[in-house]
Design a protein around this motif. Structure first.
Motif, PDB file in Angstrom:
ATOM      1  N   LYS A 338       0.827  -1.188   0.000  1.00  0.00           N
ATOM      2  CA  LYS A 338       0.000   0.000   0.000  1.00  0.00           C
ATOM      3  C   LYS A 338       0.869   1.248   0.000  1.00  0.00           C
ATOM      4  O   LYS A 338       0.862   2.029  -0.950  1.00  0.00           O
ATOM      5  N   THR A 339       1.663   1.382   1.076  1.00  0.00           N
ATOM      6  CA  THR A 339       2.364   2.631   1.298  1.00  0.00           C
ATOM      7  C   THR A 339       3.417   2.882   0.222  1.00  0.00           C
ATOM      8  O   THR A 339       4.299   2.064   0.012  1.00  0.00           O
ATOM      9  N   ASP A 414      12.821   7.511   6.259  1.00  0.00           N
ATOM     10  CA  ASP A 414      11.473   6.980   6.252  1.00  0.00           C
ATOM     11  C   ASP A 414      10.437   8.106   6.337  1.00  0.00           C
ATOM     12  O   ASP A 414      10.480   8.924   7.253  1.00  0.00           O
ATOM     13  N   THR A 416       7.400   8.006   7.222  1.00  0.00           N
ATOM     14  CA  THR A 416       6.627   7.919   8.461  1.00  0.00           C
ATOM     15  C   THR A 416       7.338   8.690   9.569  1.00  0.00           C
ATOM     16  O   THR A 416       6.730   9.470  10.302  1.00  0.00           O
ATOM     17  N   PHE A 446      13.443   0.174  12.792  1.00  0.00           N
ATOM     18  CA  PHE A 446      12.150  -0.399  12.414  1.00  0.00           C
ATOM     19  C   PHE A 446      12.336  -1.655  11.573  1.00  0.00           C
ATOM     20  O   PHE A 446      13.203  -1.718  10.716  1.00  0.00           O
ATOM     21  N   SER A 448       9.583  -4.718   9.647  1.00  0.00           N
ATOM     22  CA  SER A 448       8.159  -4.874   9.378  1.00  0.00           C
ATOM     23  C   SER A 448       7.560  -6.064  10.128  1.00  0.00           C
ATOM     24  O   SER A 448       6.351  -6.253  10.105  1.00  0.00           O
ATOM     25  N   LYS A 451       7.213  -4.168  13.697  1.00  0.00           N
ATOM     26  CA  LYS A 451       6.400  -2.988  13.392  1.00  0.00           C
ATOM     27  C   LYS A 451       6.615  -1.849  14.390  1.00  0.00           C
ATOM     28  O   LYS A 451       5.688  -1.123  14.727  1.00  0.00           O
ATOM     29  N   ASN A 469       8.386   4.066  18.995  1.00  0.00           N
ATOM     30  CA  ASN A 469       7.250   4.380  18.121  1.00  0.00           C
ATOM     31  C   ASN A 469       6.905   3.133  17.325  1.00  0.00           C
ATOM     32  O   ASN A 469       7.809   2.403  16.918  1.00  0.00           O
ATOM     33  N   ALA A 471       3.453   0.456  15.456  1.00  0.00           N
ATOM     34  CA  ALA A 471       2.048   0.131  15.231  1.00  0.00           C
ATOM     35  C   ALA A 471       1.345   0.085  16.587  1.00  0.00           C
ATOM     36  O   ALA A 471       1.801  -0.612  17.493  1.00  0.00           O
ATOM     37  N   LEU A 514       0.263   5.749  14.411  1.00  0.00           N
ATOM     38  CA  LEU A 514       1.480   5.357  15.101  1.00  0.00           C
ATOM     39  C   LEU A 514       1.347   5.633  16.590  1.00  0.00           C
ATOM     40  O   LEU A 514       0.912   6.708  16.987  1.00  0.00           O
ATOM     41  N   ILE A 571      -1.606  -5.787   0.114  1.00  0.00           N
ATOM     42  CA  ILE A 571      -0.992  -6.463   1.257  1.00  0.00           C
ATOM     43  C   ILE A 571      -0.191  -5.428   2.021  1.00  0.00           C
ATOM     44  O   ILE A 571       0.734  -4.826   1.465  1.00  0.00           O
ATOM     45  N   THR A 572      -0.561  -5.193   3.269  1.00  0.00           N
ATOM     46  CA  THR A 572       0.094  -4.107   3.983  1.00  0.00           C
ATOM     47  C   THR A 572       0.364  -4.476   5.432  1.00  0.00           C
ATOM     48  O   THR A 572      -0.289  -5.360   5.994  1.00  0.00           O
ATOM     49  N   GLY A 573       1.346  -3.809   5.986  1.00  0.00           N
ATOM     50  CA  GLY A 573       1.643  -3.988   7.403  1.00  0.00           C
ATOM     51  C   GLY A 573       0.780  -3.055   8.241  1.00  0.00           C
ATOM     52  O   GLY A 573       0.829  -3.083   9.468  1.00  0.00           O
ATOM     53  N   ASP A 574      -0.005  -2.236   7.558  1.00  0.00           N
ATOM     54  CA  ASP A 574      -0.766  -1.211   8.257  1.00  0.00           C
ATOM     55  C   ASP A 574      -2.012  -1.796   8.937  1.00  0.00           C
ATOM     56  O   ASP A 574      -2.349  -2.953   8.766  1.00  0.00           O
ATOM     57  N   HIS A 575      -2.702  -0.935   9.690  1.00  0.00           N
ATOM     58  CA  HIS A 575      -3.903  -1.287  10.440  1.00  0.00           C
ATOM     59  C   HIS A 575      -5.019  -1.726   9.484  1.00  0.00           C
ATOM     60  O   HIS A 575      -5.191  -1.119   8.426  1.00  0.00           O
ATOM     61  N   ARG A 620      -1.699  -5.827   8.537  1.00  0.00           N
ATOM     62  CA  ARG A 620      -0.869  -6.249   9.662  1.00  0.00           C
ATOM     63  C   ARG A 620      -0.207  -7.595   9.394  1.00  0.00           C
ATOM     64  O   ARG A 620      -0.159  -8.467  10.254  1.00  0.00           O
TER      65      ARG A 620
HETATM   66  P1  ADP Z   1       3.130  -0.770   4.851  1.00  0.00           P
HETATM   67  O1  ADP Z   1       4.418  -0.410   4.179  1.00  0.00           O
HETATM   68  O2  ADP Z   1       2.465  -1.956   4.289  1.00  0.00           O
HETATM   69  O3  ADP Z   1       2.198   0.377   5.010  1.00  0.00           O
HETATM   70  P2  ADP Z   1       4.833  -1.151   7.154  1.00  0.00           P
HETATM   71  O4  ADP Z   1       5.284  -2.543   7.337  1.00  0.00           O
HETATM   72  O5  ADP Z   1       5.760  -0.141   6.596  1.00  0.00           O
HETATM   73  O6  ADP Z   1       3.468  -1.185   6.330  1.00  0.00           O
HETATM   74  O7  ADP Z   1       4.328  -0.585   8.537  1.00  0.00           O
HETATM   75  C1  ADP Z   1       3.454  -1.290   9.374  1.00  0.00           C
HETATM   76  C2  ADP Z   1       3.154  -0.472  10.581  1.00  0.00           C
HETATM   77  O8  ADP Z   1       4.347  -0.227  11.303  1.00  0.00           O
HETATM   78  C3  ADP Z   1       2.597   0.889  10.257  1.00  0.00           C
HETATM   79  O9  ADP Z   1       1.201   0.860  10.230  1.00  0.00           O
HETATM   80  C4  ADP Z   1       3.078   1.753  11.394  1.00  0.00           C
HETATM   81  O10 ADP Z   1       2.163   1.713  12.467  1.00  0.00           O
HETATM   82  C5  ADP Z   1       4.356   1.085  11.817  1.00  0.00           C
HETATM   83  N1  ADP Z   1       5.522   1.794  11.275  1.00  0.00           N
HETATM   84  C6  ADP Z   1       5.801   2.006   9.982  1.00  0.00           C
HETATM   85  N2  ADP Z   1       6.958   2.662   9.821  1.00  0.00           N
HETATM   86  C7  ADP Z   1       7.439   2.878  11.067  1.00  0.00           C
HETATM   87  C8  ADP Z   1       8.622   3.499  11.588  1.00  0.00           C
HETATM   88  N3  ADP Z   1       9.554   4.020  10.792  1.00  0.00           N
HETATM   89  N4  ADP Z   1       8.786   3.539  12.934  1.00  0.00           N
HETATM   90  C9  ADP Z   1       7.875   2.991  13.714  1.00  0.00           C
HETATM   91  N5  ADP Z   1       6.767   2.392  13.302  1.00  0.00           N
HETATM   92  C10 ADP Z   1       6.518   2.331  11.998  1.00  0.00           C
END
Ligand code: ADP
Ligand code: MG
Length: 905
Positions: A338-339, A414, A416, A446, A448, A451, A469, A471, A514, A571-575, A620
């Motif tokens: 996604k991102t 990054d 984020t 970080f 994945s 998270k 910081n 997820a 986050l 497919i994402t690591g996000d919420h 996730r």
């Molecule tokens: P995607 O790339 O599929 O959006 P990521 O695996 O990059 O997902 O991220 C999964 C989750 O990890 C995000 O929803 C966020 O909450 C957390 N996250 C992402 N980047 C960072 C970061 N640099 N530091 C801390 N947490 C992060």
């Protein structure tokens, strides 16, 4: 300067020496070599490259042209003609042999060159410290004494002695076959013999960084490395084979030659029994063999593929394996991140939550302008210390950098983290101050799977403090306390519920959420501490919700996929709720909730396989889940394209039918395991690549169709005449002329024709589908029959009214005309000629007009006329011949109208 080529050439036991000793040996320092010194060493020691198995040189490529059966048939034909005194014929054949060999040579050479060019584009890069600065360089430029900067996902570009390491672990499977990662650190060993698998203060070329960061000084490059020593073992694996389609067509071409030779033998026997003179018989036989074999065939595939690859590179897709171009066209599912791929990957914090209160944040992008609002008013008073508490975690654990360029603020690192840096700044926190006051002790970057990321700092009061910081859900699970308006208190289950509902509220607004947490330590930590020990018993501080707008072109690209029968899976690591909200917005899913990694853990392989066709959003998930998803889809017969950027994505990328790495965010390891690299990280570009893949397949198919139909026509015409007992209607020289000039040139133009705009309106081609299917063969036969009939009619009629040479000239002319006219019709299997503008393939138009002119001119030119054995044709006759020649094209066009369009699949 010391004589470079002698430095460290002895294979020494670097692991016995301290890092400073090693630096001294290579006359280097922790700030790296100077660029001048590095350049000098590069000249002295040569590029850092494993020598590959010798690739064919120019002479070899030229010679290999004479390895084909058809060339020898031609040479024999030329010799026989010469012996029989047909000098003109013999010379013409030899000229054509040379021309043909030269064309094949040229095509192969340019295909080779373009593959080289691509290899350069996709070559690995490394981060080096030179002149005290860290910059990215091509791996071939690494020299001894260089300082390598390593982080997760990097390839190790040369054998190096580690200077510092933070939780550095390396994948050494390429070298040792060991699939477990190996921990590395800087400490020296006692003298003695240690196998390379145990040299934990060394990293080796060809391995990759699985996690952590480190710096190392290069001690050996190129063939002096451990990899170089075993390189001969790798040679075989690296040589690129012909693609499956090329192999199939090679086999098909050989089959055709044998069929043709069979027919020739039968006709030869028949003629012999009838008492035809042997000389004439051999000429006809040779002519037949020449007629039946489409000389252009192997070259066409190579040209279509390599031109396609270059076109794709221009459209920001680097193809690492030629065979991928073929697979692309049959893709049925695209699994995408996604991102950054579906979204622009530019984050702006829009919402904050701390100590039970929600805030809005104004301002766009990475610039400092904007405010934090509470109930639509600028937050002030009591709000400030709370916002600052959250900001200090957001900024305290942060590796991004912001800079302004031409009035636009950008982020390095990054996005984020960049967004957190911006919102932290809006709350008044400042990382420079923080770094002075409380220096960083440990970083846990970080990844994945966890998270989250953490930084441990030494606080002014002498204790250690961790800032985390990540997820928010998983983070909350590791918290035992919470920061509130009353200070830090134990975290109760109602607090958890309240926070989870705030998270869900933000996620529903498409915000990426986050969480921030912190703790302090009584104990002294050593630098090898693992993440689990730091990231527990945390105090929850707050949340940030950031918006990452969908790419404007993504929605259209997804609609295109659906029209093309391709499923898009996010497919994402996000919420899950953020994922669903964005997926719904883009038209990937209609409101259905995402399947999460936790769901996947509870699903068996067979259940997943059953459910996979219905799931469009996974959230996730970890990298391991990605591989399971690929496998489940493949088990259902899907052809899966899968994107990825992180190190952990490499297995899924390798497992997919088409592994796609992201050019900008992708790590070196991911890029090296991918089949395609999308340089702008954009989903729409992937879809364009699929379109190209389909187009290239179409071009090869129609070119093949065109060439084979031509051969069929020639073969039919010749066979019928021999059977009836008429003199050969076409001489070998005519057949060669048709095959190489009037068929060969249009075929090249067809192979590189523009992509039919409707390719994305039909379902994907099945991978098992043969290019030469029923429709293909029936069209080929029909076309051959039509063309042969017209030519036969003209020949027969002229033979009865005029002399044999004129009849031959007429037959030859009508054949050439109908072939080149048919080239226009061959541009599409479904679309009528008059619907495709001639101007969309100008080279074809030029070739056709040119061939017409040469054909007419040749009959009035003594030399060419003598060579081709033609006699002049009167103008009115020309018009008649032209009209006859147009008949096959017209009939075929009528067929296109009555045949249903979808027969293709
Ligand atoms: P995607 O790339 O599929 O959006 P990521 O695996 O990059 O997902 O991220 C999964 C989750 O990890 C995000 O929803 C966020 O909450 C957390 N996250 C992402 N980047 C960072 C970061 N640099 N530091 C801390 N947490 C992060
Ligand atoms: Mg990401």
């Amino acid at each position: 300067m010391i004589p470079n080529s002698t430095i460290g050439t002895e294979a020494e036991n670097w692991y016995e020496k301290s890092s400073n000793e090693v630096l001294d040996v290579f006359d280097s320092s922790s700030s790296g070599l100077s660029s001048a010194e590095a350049a000098a060493r590069l000249v002295a020691d040569g590029p850092n490259q494993i020598k590959q198995a010798k690739r064919p040189g120019v002479a070899r490529i030229l010679l290999s042209q004479f390895r084909s059966l058809i060339i020898w048939i031609l040479i024999v034909a030329g010799a026989v003609s010469g012996i029989m005194g047909e000098m003109a014929n013999a010379i013409a054949i030899l000229v054509i042999v040379v021309l043909n060999a030269f064309m094949g040579f040229y095509q192969e050479l340019s295909a080779e060159r373009s593959v080289d060019a691509l290899r350069l584009l996709t070559a690995p890069e490394v981060k080096l410290r030179r002149d005290g600065r860290v910059l990215s360089f091509p791996a071939v430029q690494v020299v001894k004494g260089d300082i390598l900067m390593l982080e997760a996902g990097d390839l190790v570009a040369a054998d190096s002695r580690i200077l510092q390491a933070a939780s550095l672990s390396i994948m050494e499977a390429t070298l040792t076959g060991e699939s477990e990662t190996v921990e590395k650190q800087a400490a020296a060993f006692l003298p003695g013999k240690i196998p390379i698998g145990d040299q934990s203060n060394m990293v080796f070329m060809g391995t990759s960084v699985a996690a952590g960061t480190g710096e190392a000084v290069v001690v050996a490059t190129a063939m002096d490395t451990q990899l170089g020593r075993i390189a001969s073992l790798l040679d075989q694996a690296q040589s690129e084979k012909r693609t499956p389609l090329q192999q199939k067509l090679d086999a098909f071409g050989r089959l055709l030659i044998w069929i043709a030779l069979g027919i020739v033998a039968v006709l030869f026997g028949l003629g012999y029994l009838r008492g035809t003179p042997l000389g004439e018989l051999s000429l006809t036989a040779i002519g037949l063999a020449v007629a039946a074999v489409p000389e252009g065939l192997p070259a066409i595939v190579t040209v279509a593929l390599s031109v396609g690859v270059l076109q794709m590179a221009r459209r920001r897709v680097l193809v690492r394996k030629l065979a991928t171009v073929e697979t692309l066209g049959s893709t049925t599912v695209i699994c995408t991140d996604k991102t950054g791929t579906l979204t622009v990957g530019q984050m702006t914090v829009r919402a904050l939550y701390v100590a039970g209160i929600s805030y809005d944040v104004t301002g766009e992008g990475y610039g400092p302008d904007g405010q934090i609002l509470f109930a639509d008013k600028i937050a002030a008073g009591d709000h400030l210390p709370r916002l600052l508490a959250l900001a200090s975690v957001q900024i305290g654990c942060n590796n991004a950098h912001l800079f302004e360029e031409e009035g636009i603020w950008r982020v390095i690192g990054d996005p984020t983290e960049g967004a957190l840096l911006v919102s932290g700044g809006k709350a008044g926190a400042n990382r420079v101050h923080m770094d002075e006051e409380s220096p960083v002790i440990i970083e846990l970057p970080f990844d994945s799977d966890r998270k989250r990321s953490s930084v441990v700092r030494k606080m002014p009061n002498g204790r250690l403090g961790a800032y985390v910081n990540g997820a928010p859900g998983p983070l909350l699970a590791r918290c035992s306390h919470i920061y509130t308006q009353r200070g830090v208190v134990p975290l109760l289950s109602e607090d958890r519920r309240a926070i989870l509902s705030v998270i869900s509220g933000m996620a529903k607004r498409s915000l990426r959420v986050l969480g921030s947490a912190q703790r302090d330590f009584d104990l002294v930590l050593n630098t090898d501490i693992c993440a689990d020990e730091v990231e527990c018993n945390l105090t929850f501080v707050g949340l940030a919700g950031m918006f990452d707008p969908p790419r404007s072109e993504a929605k259209g690209a997804i609609a295109n996929c659906h029209a093309a029968g391709i499923r898009v899976v996010m497919i994402t690591g996000d919420h899950p709720e953020t994922a669903s909200a964005i997926a719904t917005d883009l038209g990937i899913a209609s409101g259905a909730l995402a399947t999460t990694g936790t769901d996947l853990e509870a699903t068996s392989e067979s259940d997943l396989r059953e459910r996979a066709p219905l799931i469009s959003v996974y959230a996730r998930v970890t990298a391991e889940h990605k591989l399971r998803i690929v496998r489940a889809l493949q088990a259902n017969g899907d052809v899966v394209a899968m994107t990825g950027d992180g190190v952990n994505d490499a297995p899924a990328i390798k497992g997919a039918d088409i592994g796609i790495a992201m050019g900008q965010t992708g790590t070196q390891v991911t890029k090296q395991s991918a089949d395609l690299i999308v340089t702008d990280d954009n989903f729409a570009t992937i879809v364009e690549a699929v379109e190209q893949g389909r187009g290239i397949y179409d071009s090869i198919r129609k070119t093949l169709q065109y060439l084979l139909a031509g051969s069929t026509a020639e073969l039919l015409l010749m066979t019928v005449c021999v059977i009836i007992g008429l003199p050969a209607p076409l001489l070998p020289i005519h057949l060669l002329w048709i095959n190489l000039v009037t068929d060969g040139l249009p075929a090249l133009c067809l192979a590189t024709d523009r992509i039919d705009p409707s390719v994305m309106n039909r379902p994907p081609r099945r991978r098992s589908e043969s290019m030469t299917d029923r429709r293909f063969l029936s069209t080929m036969l029909l076309t051959g029959l039509l063309t042969a009939s017209v030519a036969f009619g003209v020949y027969f009629y002229t033979l009865t009214t005029k002399d044999a040479e004129t009849a031959r000239t007429y037959a030859f002319t009508v054949m050439v005309f109908s072939e080149i006219l048919r080239a226009f019709g061959a541009r599409s299997e479904t679309e009528s000629v008059w619907r495709i503008s001639l101007l969309t393939n100008r080279s074809l138009l030029a070739v056709v007009v040119g061939t017409f002119a040469v054909q007419i001119w040749s009959q009035h030119n003594a030399v060419l006329g003598g060579l081709l054995k033609t006699s002049p044709i009167a103008f009115p006759d020309f018009l008649v011949l032209f009209m006859f020649a147009a008949i096959p094209l017209f009939v075929l066009e009528l067929f296109k109208l009555v045949r249903p369009v979808s027969v293709q699949n």
